[in-house]
Design an enzyme around this catalytic site. Structure first.
Site, PDB file in Angstrom:
ATOM      1  N   HIS A 357     -46.835   1.757  33.640  1.00 30.12           N
ATOM      2  CA  HIS A 357     -45.904   1.657  32.519  1.00 30.12           C
ATOM      3  C   HIS A 357     -45.703   0.261  31.973  1.00 30.12           C
ATOM      4  CE1 HIS A 357     -44.292   5.702  31.914  1.00 30.12           C
ATOM      5  NE2 HIS A 357     -44.649   5.881  33.172  1.00 30.12           N
ATOM      6  N   LYS A 545     -32.841   0.456  21.712  1.00 32.12           N
ATOM      7  CA  LYS A 545     -33.725   0.431  22.881  1.00 32.12           C
ATOM      8  C   LYS A 545     -33.087  -0.533  23.863  1.00 32.12           C
ATOM      9  CE  LYS A 545     -37.043  -0.911  20.045  1.00 32.12           C
ATOM     10  NZ  LYS A 545     -38.116   0.005  20.456  1.00 32.12           N
ATOM     11  N   ARG A 546     -33.592  -0.616  25.096  1.00 33.63           N
ATOM     12  CA  ARG A 546     -33.032  -1.591  26.018  1.00 33.63           C
ATOM     13  C   ARG A 546     -33.164  -3.004  25.441  1.00 33.63           C
ATOM     14  NH1 ARG A 546     -31.039  -0.046  31.201  1.00 33.63           N
ATOM     15  NH2 ARG A 546     -30.995  -2.277  31.605  1.00 33.63           N
ATOM     16  N   LYS A 551     -38.889  -7.147  23.473  1.00 28.73           N
ATOM     17  CA  LYS A 551     -38.616  -6.208  22.373  1.00 28.73           C
ATOM     18  C   LYS A 551     -38.103  -6.940  21.118  1.00 28.73           C
ATOM     19  CE  LYS A 551     -37.599  -2.259  25.461  1.00 28.73           C
ATOM     20  NZ  LYS A 551     -38.378  -1.097  24.969  1.00 28.73           N
ATOM     21  N   THR A 653     -41.144   5.328  22.935  1.00 32.13           N
ATOM     22  CA  THR A 653     -40.940   6.726  22.547  1.00 32.13           C
ATOM     23  C   THR A 653     -39.832   6.815  21.507  1.00 32.13           C
ATOM     24  OG1 THR A 653     -39.498   6.967  24.476  1.00 32.13           O
ATOM     25  CG2 THR A 653     -41.760   7.820  24.671  1.00 32.13           C
ATOM     26  N   LYS A 657     -39.258   9.348  18.145  1.00 32.31           N
ATOM     27  CA  LYS A 657     -38.034  10.092  17.789  1.00 32.31           C
ATOM     28  C   LYS A 657     -37.612   9.757  16.365  1.00 32.31           C
ATOM     29  CE  LYS A 657     -36.537   9.300  22.534  1.00 32.31           C
ATOM     30  NZ  LYS A 657     -35.696   8.363  23.328  1.00 32.31           N
TER      31      LYS A 657
HETATM   32  C1  PLP Z   1     -35.963   7.154  23.815  1.00 37.03           C
HETATM   33  C2  PLP Z   1     -34.936   6.340  24.482  1.00 37.03           C
HETATM   34  C3  PLP Z   1     -35.261   5.066  24.953  1.00 37.03           C
HETATM   35  C4  PLP Z   1     -36.627   4.445  24.776  1.00 37.03           C
HETATM   36  O1  PLP Z   1     -36.637   3.696  23.591  1.00 37.03           O
HETATM   37  P1  PLP Z   1     -37.855   2.693  23.248  1.00 37.03           P
HETATM   38  O2  PLP Z   1     -37.571   2.265  21.849  1.00 37.03           O
HETATM   39  O3  PLP Z   1     -39.110   3.493  23.345  1.00 37.03           O
HETATM   40  O4  PLP Z   1     -37.786   1.592  24.225  1.00 37.03           O
HETATM   41  C5  PLP Z   1     -34.265   4.316  25.562  1.00 37.03           C
HETATM   42  N1  PLP Z   1     -33.010   4.798  25.711  1.00 37.03           N
HETATM   43  C6  PLP Z   1     -32.664   6.021  25.254  1.00 37.03           C
HETATM   44  C7  PLP Z   1     -31.258   6.489  25.416  1.00 37.03           C
HETATM   45  C8  PLP Z   1     -33.611   6.835  24.636  1.00 37.03           C
HETATM   46  O5  PLP Z   1     -33.253   8.053  24.213  1.00 37.03           O
END
Ligand code: PLP
Length: 808
Positions: A357, A545-546, A551, A653, A657
């Protein structure tokens, strides 16, 4: 209620009444929301349990291959709505409750998120359980029942503070305790070896035992026929130590109890970062040993032998956190089944597969060998032997290249390297996007790749799009159903059909209206929670995102500062109203990340105070970003910020979304953005920044961030604001990091990012063009379904077939 027979409204009402009175002693008229939630939960859980039993009977009868997905995190979010939806019971539930004068939506809100994960990794595992159940695979996820999930984030004047997330009151409705599947886990102590004729006995003595008690959570697939199980282990002391009692050491006996139970107390809250604590290693072995013992019991109870294990069982390691599954399987085969090394190793390596990952050095797991040995003495011995044999083989294959063999060794310089263990002990190693899988072969695992090219594969991540589109965005789902039929809800590739409407003005206008309605709903939530009034006609520009330097939330922030300067200098400039929405948790000990959060909040305060800018640009920092917040946010986004430095984000991911909800990606060619670009074409994505190979050459030629500071007045202005201070707080730590090292090349990508934003501004004004871009993103998102990812894992890695046929 009977399984596989449609449930009528009358039956549902009776069952709900029965749950309310039997478990809570109330009539519907007197029950409060929490009681309704719990009663509904119990009712749905019963149905799922029946369906799982039915499904399992078929698995046994057909001797179907079992897929076991091991992961330290499952970020499940809420379950009630998803379960009702997949069982096809949402409408009935809504009507029954409405007869009691209760809104189903209000009951949903009583459920806490099951936040047993940090971010993308854990959410992927949750999305994959949905895909496994929907694909009718015999599947089980294994993880830990942390008493406290990911912390609740509270911002105090922009500074993140952490509160414990006690999710079990409320979350426990979905958990079924399975005490008769309890297993014992051994830590510490030492190894006693003896010979009995030709038989070599190995025994761990003076160990500390902890009991692992499983709690099952049922996860239904889309048609509710296939049901997966998430088995969560809880640590429990194995009864008070009578020896200590008899020695009169009552306090020590009780203390040992507490020590055992601390193992599953709390989720480690760091994302993409190694956590070198001994408790974390205990958590990992606890998960692995409990799960592997369980898997072996289940297999032996059906087949009575381990010789067909690779034919009937696939074990997927989600990252290296559960890599000890490899030596744990060996331990059971050698010590408990009396198997020889070669036979055991062949079975293990044909059963286990590994998903990588991350390629970032600070996230690759290593353990000090002395800690490893003292905590897990028998596992240490086995890892030593795996390493000895593998090194010998690799020495031969490389023609004696000791440098390469040392790089690939599991133990070197007193450290145990979990990634090398995972590659050596698996028949398959996959990355999570095409770019990431290529980088693995070119760099991190290059030496392995030259020796074992057949192991290396790719499976691009996917999402449970029924949750992220159908359940979260009902208006868009309705429009799609009207135009292309309902087939897309079980076959995401049919979203493609939506592309035909690219020039249909009515459809484009409907799309715009739906987006606006979702933005209005989000605006209301924001106003309720933070008091900030946002304009639903402004561009909703979202980065959620985190929080992590790679990032690059700070790149986003620097651009906002530049935009601020521009508006101050050009008060009459044509700037489209823009709302920048952030949501992110930082690891509690990640100081610079917390600074970045505070910087974003302070910039927001500064904008809000200035009447000249506040109606043009606004910042909203959503507190406590989690799955439930994401579900409301994704449908309301116009722009999806995916701006990691190329080569650092394995897949992402969140990008998927947002895309499936019609947001336009503003991104670098990193992770799955590359494949998003391929799916929608040049015209429907806004790309900027260095490519992965350009990052490498710039690094090699000596990267100097100061150059960009000197050559770009807006960047200089923004950086200077950090040292002058924003709303009375200076951000010199961020400034110095950017000016001196800038490990993620924020400075190098600033100018092109700025240009990309100007382009977004321009095309957003052309509503037809924008809506058409949005349409193509929705239409092109089908390949990012977790159903597709799971089908690829099943076909290329697990060699597993769906259990049910059409007739079932
Ligand atoms: C999908 C999701 C992530 C992942 O987000 P990335 O932009 O791919 O890092 C992190 N936290 C939550 C709550 C999510 O639903």
């Amino acid at each position: 209620m009977k399984v596989n027979q449609t449930i009528t409204k009358q039956q549902f009402r009776d069952a709900l009444r029965q749950k309310l009175s039997h478990h809570f002693g109330v009539q519907p008229e007197n029950a409060d929301y929490d009681t309704y939630y719990r009663a509904l939960g119990l009712l749905v859980r019963d149905i799922l349990q029946d369906k799982r039993k039915n499904f399992n009977d078929q698995v046994r009868e057909k001797e179907g291959k079992q897929v076991y997905y091991l992961c330290m995190e499952f970020l499940m979010g809420r379950s009630l709505k998803n379960n009702l939806y997949n069982l096809g019971l949402e409408d009935i539930a809504r009507e029954v409750l409405s007869d009691f004068d209760i809104k189903l939506e209000n009951i949903y809100k009583r459920e806490p998120d099951a936040g047993l994960g940090n971010g993308g990794l854990g959410r992927l595992a949750a999305c994959f359980l949905d895909g496994l159940a929907t694909g009718d695979y015999a599947a089980m996820g294994y993880s830990l029942r942390y008493e406290f999930g990911i912390f609740r984030q509270k911002l105090v004047d922009g500074w993140q503070t952490e509160l414990p997330d006690a999710w079990l009151p409320g979350g426990d409705v979905w958990l079924v305790k399975r005490p008769n599947h309890t297993v014992e886990i051994k830590f510490d102590g030492h190894i006693k070896e003896s010979w009995d004729g030709n038989y070599h006995h190995v025994e761990q003595v003076d160990y500390n035992a902890v009991e692992a008690v499983p709690y099952d959570m049922y996860v239904p697939g889309a048609d509710g026929k296939g049901v997966a199980v998430l088995r969560l282990w809880s640590a429990c002391a194995p009864g008070l130590d009578m020896n200590l009692f008899n020695q009169g050491d009552y306090i020590r006996a009780v203390e040992r109890d507490a020590m055992a139970e601390v193992i599953t107390k709390v989720l480690y809250p760091s994302d993409n970062h190694r956590e070198g604590k001994s408790l974390r290693l205990r958590q990992q072995y606890f998960l692995v040993s409990a799960s592997i013992q369980d898997i072996i019991h289940r297999h032996l109870s059906q087949y009575g032998s381990l010789s067909n294990l690779p034919d009937k069982v696939a074990i997927q390691l989600n990252d290296t956190h559960p890599a000890l599954a490899i030596p744990e399987l060996m331990r059971i085969m050698l010590d408990e089944c009396g198997m020889g090394w070669e036979e055991a190793w062949d079975l293990v390596t044909r059963t286990v597969a590994y998903t990588n990952h991350t390629v970032m050095a600070e996230a690759l797991e290593v353990w000090p060998e002395d800690l490893f040995q003292s905590l897990l003495p028998r596992i240490h011995q086995i890892v030593q032997e795996i390493n000895r044999r593998a090194s010998e083989e690799m020495m031969m294959k490389t023609g004696g290249n000791s440098q390469k063999v040392s790089n690939m060794a599991i133990i070197s310089y007193g450290m145990v390297k979990m990634a090398n263990l995972s590659v050596i002990g698996s028949h398959s190693v996959n990355g999570v996007s095409q770019l990431h899988s290529q980088i693995l072969k070119d760099t991190v695992f290059h030496d392995f790749y030259t020796l074992y090219p057949e192991k290396f594969k790719n499976v691009t991540n996917g999402i449970a799009y029924r949750r992220w589109l159908c359940q979260s965005n009902p208006e868009l789902t309705q429009l799609l159903t009207k135009l292309i039929g309902p087939g897309f809800t079980t076959d995401a590739s049919q979203l493609q059909k939506f592309g035909k409407f690219e020039n249909d003005k009515t459809v484009l206008a409907e799309l715009e209206t739906i987006k606006r309605n979702n933005k209005v709903r989000l605006s209301n939530t924001i106003q309720r929670q933070s008091g900030i009034l946002v304009d639903p006609d402004s561009i909703f520009d979202v980065q959620v995102k985190r929080l992590h330097e790679y990032k690059r939330q700070h790149l986003n922030a620097l651009h906002i500062l530049a935009l601020y300067q521009y508006i101050k200098e050009n008060p009459n400039a044509d700037v489209k109203p823009h709302t920048f929405i952030f949501g992110a948790k930082a690891a509690p000990g990640y100081y610079l990340a917390k600074q970045i959060i505070q910087m974003i909040c302070k910039i927001g305060q500064m904008l809000e105070k200035d009447p000249q800018v506040r109606d043009l640009i606004k910042i909203v920092y959503l507190e406590d970003y989690r799955v439930t917040v994401a579900e409301e946010l994704m449908p309301a986004a116009d722009v999806s910020e995916q701006i990691s430095l190329a080569g650092t984000e394995a897949s992402g991911t969140g990008n998927m979304k947002l895309m499936i909800n019609g947001a336009i990606t503003l991104g670098t060619l990193d992770g799955a953005n590359v494949e998003i670009h391929r799916a929608v074409g040049d015209d429907n994505i806004v790309l900027f920044g260095l490519k992965a190979d350009e990052v490498d050459s710039l690094k090699a030629s000596g990267y100097n961030p100061m150059v960009y500071y000197n050559n770009n007045a807006y960047l200089r202005g923004a950086i200077d604001m950090l040292s002058r201070g924003i709303e009375g707080t200076d951000f010199n730590d961020i400034r110095n990091s950017l000016m001196n090292k800038d490990p993620y090349m924020v400075m190098a990508d600033f100018e092109d990012y700025h240009r990309a934003h100007q382009y977004i501004n321009q095309i957003y004004g052309d509503r037809d063009t924008w809506n058409k871009m949005s349409l193509h993103n929705i239409a092109g998102a089908g390949i990012f379904s977790a159903d597709r990812s799971i089908a690829e894992y099943a076909g290329n890695i697990w060699h597993a077939q769906p259990i049910l046929t059409k007739e079932d």
